[in-house]
Design a protein around this motif. Structure first.
Motif, PDB file in Angstrom:
ATOM      1  N   ALA A  14      35.859  26.316  26.597  1.00  0.00           N
ATOM      2  CA  ALA A  14      36.809  25.833  27.606  1.00  0.00           C
ATOM      3  C   ALA A  14      38.019  26.765  27.688  1.00  0.00           C
ATOM      4  N   HIS A  57      32.277  22.296  30.669  1.00  0.00           N
ATOM      5  CA  HIS A  57      32.395  22.159  29.217  1.00  0.00           C
ATOM      6  C   HIS A  57      32.940  20.793  28.830  1.00  0.00           C
ATOM      7  N   ALA A 116      35.340  25.243  33.252  1.00  0.00           N
ATOM      8  CA  ALA A 116      35.977  24.425  32.204  1.00  0.00           C
ATOM      9  C   ALA A 116      35.520  22.981  32.329  1.00  0.00           C
TER      10      ALA A 116
END
Lengths: 419, 400
Positions: B393, B232, B229
């Motif tokens: 994400a 991203h 995540a």
């Protein structure tokens, strides 16, 4: 909880019982040093804390039979002070409760009382934190609507976390909190201020002494909590910063629409597309406003809660350390002194039991807490990501409809030109 | 954006291909660094199969030379809305963008602007036929000799004068041009501030990337999800650079029309000047006619020195009067010629100016609508990027 009845004079906690376990309920009311009732045999206590590795099993075994809501904040004015009362509604099928529905009014102080009782009785369980007393940095008025609403939500979450806890939800104090119409008289019972003071003094003395050897697992836990605390604070700060930047962005963005509209007024052919752009930008502004709102309502409160949780867990670990330190102190005295061994031995044994009890409590609650943390944070992040996707999708639709309108205009003009 | 309708563009392909830094001595004999731009001219015929395209004729020119060319065009074709040059200094910048004239991004945008200027001139029905313009493109000439004739009119444009009967159309046009100038300036200012803020929002998300990465190191089950995540978030933060660079093109398109308003205003002013000269000539003629009438009838209605002196020193002789009358009549004939000329000039100016104004209006509507559409397309692209990043994400968060 079918088939189990509770002795009426049990002032401490109910044991979280698995239906298959044949466990006795202890009524002997001998107290431990910190005032909580002590079970007779540590062995039987171990069994009550199940280390559930499989989350699904745990969910299956625990079906929710108590529902608590906090709502309806109302201002109360007395001669001395003004404060907010919240309505707490409980619906339950539990047999310990005389009725299946309760409605009481509670103020923030009452929640504080409940929490401190729970912590006292379960020093090494992780009791969910309450929203802060007063948020200094933002200088928010205590009776500001947003503040009250944020607090209400946090109080609601707090009670729900307690009601979902396999041990805490059976606490007598919890029951009293949910049901008593007059809480003031109930508050007066229980260990007094002085005994609590005594505990604090002992705790300080012990911590000064230091631990001889903390079990590896708890050192690992402590290190983790230090790091987690740092990280969650950072994430919280970054999120606050994003909100700030978004708000400033929104302020500037709002200038676009009036400018395009003003321009449209002095144009002929261009008037239509300019007005359309003005409307597009306005809609995107609204979407941005909602995006900010979502962040403030969903992600920030969750992050904030876990910032407080981190401090709670650290405090729990300190208390566990103190319990161990107390035991070690007495144990050393036992080993060095030759006289009065029998009496001291019994005390030391008691303290040793207490240490094991505390460790098991923490161990069990630790994995429970970690799972809860993972679930809560994951869900908050997912919700944020979803909201952002939704934001961009809505803005995309706005701009695509603009393009469509322009193509229609253009083809209409071409038709007009041709004729 | 630019239509290939002129004879010139049918013959030639024009590019401003490169930019280079040079150092040299300027007019006060001081070392200076400046940028020169390469103008490339190619014949516009299509290249036959298997054949190689002809090598372009090239020459280097700096910004100040473009300025001289434009001044020449302004003076020579006063009724034409002469296309503007890209800005001399970077204005309406948001903080990340450099205001330095030697900054490579600024130079690149100026290169594009100069090419656009040449193409605009080359596609103008009147300007494209100009000899000097052609020489500008093709000959490395001694630049001073062509442009040194300073039209006194250009100087007088800054003078203050009042026109008695202003042409309503030109007044309306000037008013519109002022409004357009105001509103585009405002829009560019807002855009710069919005760009600044948006930059801040995206870049702060980069901090998520860093923190998630650090956090993932202490987690077991959550580690992978957090780490990816975080990546991203870094992607999201980085994406704003391209987004805002693209938006600069939109800003440049607006700026061109901001500068166009100056050209429009200039045409209006030139018309006012011509109108004023016409009015002056007419006024002068009327005055002379009146004088003649007085002289012929012997009455003095208007105060004049001659009338005054004749009262004081006695009437002049018959010969004197007749000689004066003759001079006056000659002057009147000349005056009538002047008025006729000025009138014709004015009418011709109005005719040609309005032709160009109509052409300009159409061009403006078309170009700006396309610019707005371009802006919408940019927004759509930005939204699509946002959807992608946050969907990715979300997937990572799911794995936490």
């Amino acid at each position: 909880m079918s088939g189990q009845t509770v002795a009426a004079d049990l002032s401490g906690h109910m044991l979280g019982l698995d239906e298959d376990e044949d466990l006795e309920v202890f009524t002997k009311n001998s107290s431990l040093a910190d005032g909580s009732p002590m079970p007779n045999s540590p062995g039987s206590m171990v069994n009550q804390y199940r280390l559930e590795e499989d989350e699904e099993d745990q969910l299956g075994a625990y079906t929710k039979d108590i529902f608590v809501t906090v709502d309806n904040p109302e201002s109360n004015v007395t001669a001395i002070e003004t404060f907010i009362m919240y309505r707490v509604v409980t619906k339950t099928t539990r047999s310990e409760f005389d009725s299946s529905e309760y409605e009481v009014r509670r103020r923030y102080q009452d929640f504080l009382w409940l929490r401190s009782r729970l912590e006292e009785n379960h020093p090494t369980l992780i009791v969910h934190p309450l929203p802060e007393k007063f948020v200094m940095k933002s200088m928010v008025e205590r009776f500001n609507d947003d503040f009250i609403e944020t607090r209400r939500k946090a109080l609601h979450r707090f009670l729900n976390k307690i009601s979902e806890h396999p041990i805490l939800s059976y606490s007598q104090h919890f029951k009293v909190f949910l049901t008593a119409q007059d809480l003031v008289s109930q508050k007066k019972q229980g260990p007094g201020f002085l005994s609590r003071m005594g505990e604090t003094v002992r705790a300080v003395a012990n911590s000064v002494r230091g631990l001889r050897s903390r079990p590896e697992e708890f050192t690992v836990m402590q290190d983790y909590m230090e790091n987690f605390s740092n990280k969650i604070c950072s994430v919280d700060k970054v999120t606050q910063r994003i909100i700030k930047e978004q708000r400033e962005y929104l302020d500037e963005l709002k200038q676009y629409s009036p400018t395009y509209t003003q321009w449209a007024e002095s144009e002929e052919e261009l008037s239509q597309p300019l007005k359309a752009i003005a409307s597009c930008v306005e809609r995107c502004s609204k979407e941005t406003e909602e995006q900010i709102h979502h962040l403030s309502e969903v992600l920030v409160p969750t992050l904030h809660e876990y910032v407080l949780c981190a401090e709670t867990v650290k405090a729990v670990m300190r208390r566990r350390d103190n319990i161990q330190a107390e035991f070690e102190a007495k144990n050393e005295a036992l080993v060095s002194r030759k006289v009065d061994q029998e009496a001291l031995q019994e005390e030391v044994d008691g303290l040793a039991d207490r240490v094991e009890l505390a460790n098991n409590a923490l161990r069990g609650d630790w994995s429970r807490w970690q799972n809860g943390m993972r679930t809560d944070l994951r869900s908050a992040f997912i919700s944020t990501a979803e909201k952002n996707v939704e934001h961009y999708e809505k803005c995309l639709a706005v701009w695509e409809s603009f393009l469509l309108s322009q193509r229609e205009e253009l083809s209409q003009e071409q038709v007009e030109d041709a004729s | 954006m630019v239509e290939k309708g002129t004879a010139l563009l049918r013959k030639l392909e024009i590019n401003v291909a490169e930019a280079e830094k040079r150092t040299g001595k300027n007019t006060v004999n001081m070392q200076e660094t400046y940028t020169v731009y390469l103008i490339e001219i190619r014949p516009a015929e299509t290249v036959p199969e298997g054949g190689t395209p002809a090598a372009p004729d090239t020459l280097w020119r700096r910004y100040s030379e473009f300025e001289l060319l434009r001044t020449y065009l302004l003076v020579t074709y006063p009724y034409v809305i002469v296309p503007p040059l890209p800005e001399k200094r970077a204005e309406f910048v948001w903080h990340k963008l450099s205001a330095d004239n030697l900054d490579p991004d600024f130079v690149e945008r100026r290169r594009v602007g100069l090419e656009n200027f040449l193409l605009r001139v080359a596609s103008h029905p009147v300007l494209s036929n100009d000899k000097i313009f052609f020489l500008f493109l093709t000959e490395v000439s001694n630049r001073t000799h062509i442009y040194t004739y300073a039209d006194s009119r250009l100087k007088s444009l800054s003078a203050m004068f009042r026109v008695k009967n202003p042409d309503k159309r030109f007044t309306a046009l000037k008013h519109y041009s002022d409004e357009l100038n105001t509103v585009i300036s405002q829009l560019l200012r807002v855009r710069a501030r919005v760009a600044d803020r948006l930059y801040g929002v995206y870049k702060v998300h980069g901090n998520y990337g860093r923190v998630f990465s650090e956090w993932s190191a202490i987690e077991k089950e959550m580690g992978d999800g957090l780490q990816s995540a975080g990546h991203h978030m870094d992607t999201y933060a980085a994406s704003i650079d391209d987004i805002l660079e693209e938006e600069e093109h939109y800003a440049d398109e607006l700026k061109e029309y901001l500068f166009y308003t100056d050209a429009v205003r200039s045409v209006c002013r030139k018309h006012e000047l011509i109108q004023y000269e016409l009015e002056m000539a007419a006024q002068d003629l009327a005055h002379k006619k009146q004088q003649k009438e007085e002289l012929a009838t012997g009455t003095v209605r208007i105060f004049s020195l001659k009338g005054m002196t004749s009262k004081l020193f006695g009437q002049e002789s018959q010969e004197q009067r007749e000689s004066r009358l003759a001079t006056l009549e000659q002057s009147i004939r000349e005056g009538e010629e002047t008025v006729k000329e000025k009138n014709a000039e004015c009418q011709e100016f109005v005719r040609t100016a309005w032709e160009d104004i109509e052409r300009f209006k159409e061009q403006k509507d078309k170009d700006l609508r396309e610019a707005l559409i371009g802006y919408a397309i940019m927004q759509i692209s930005m939204c699509k990027k946002g959807i992608q990043v946050w969907s990715n994400a979300k997937e990572c968060f799911n794995k936490m």
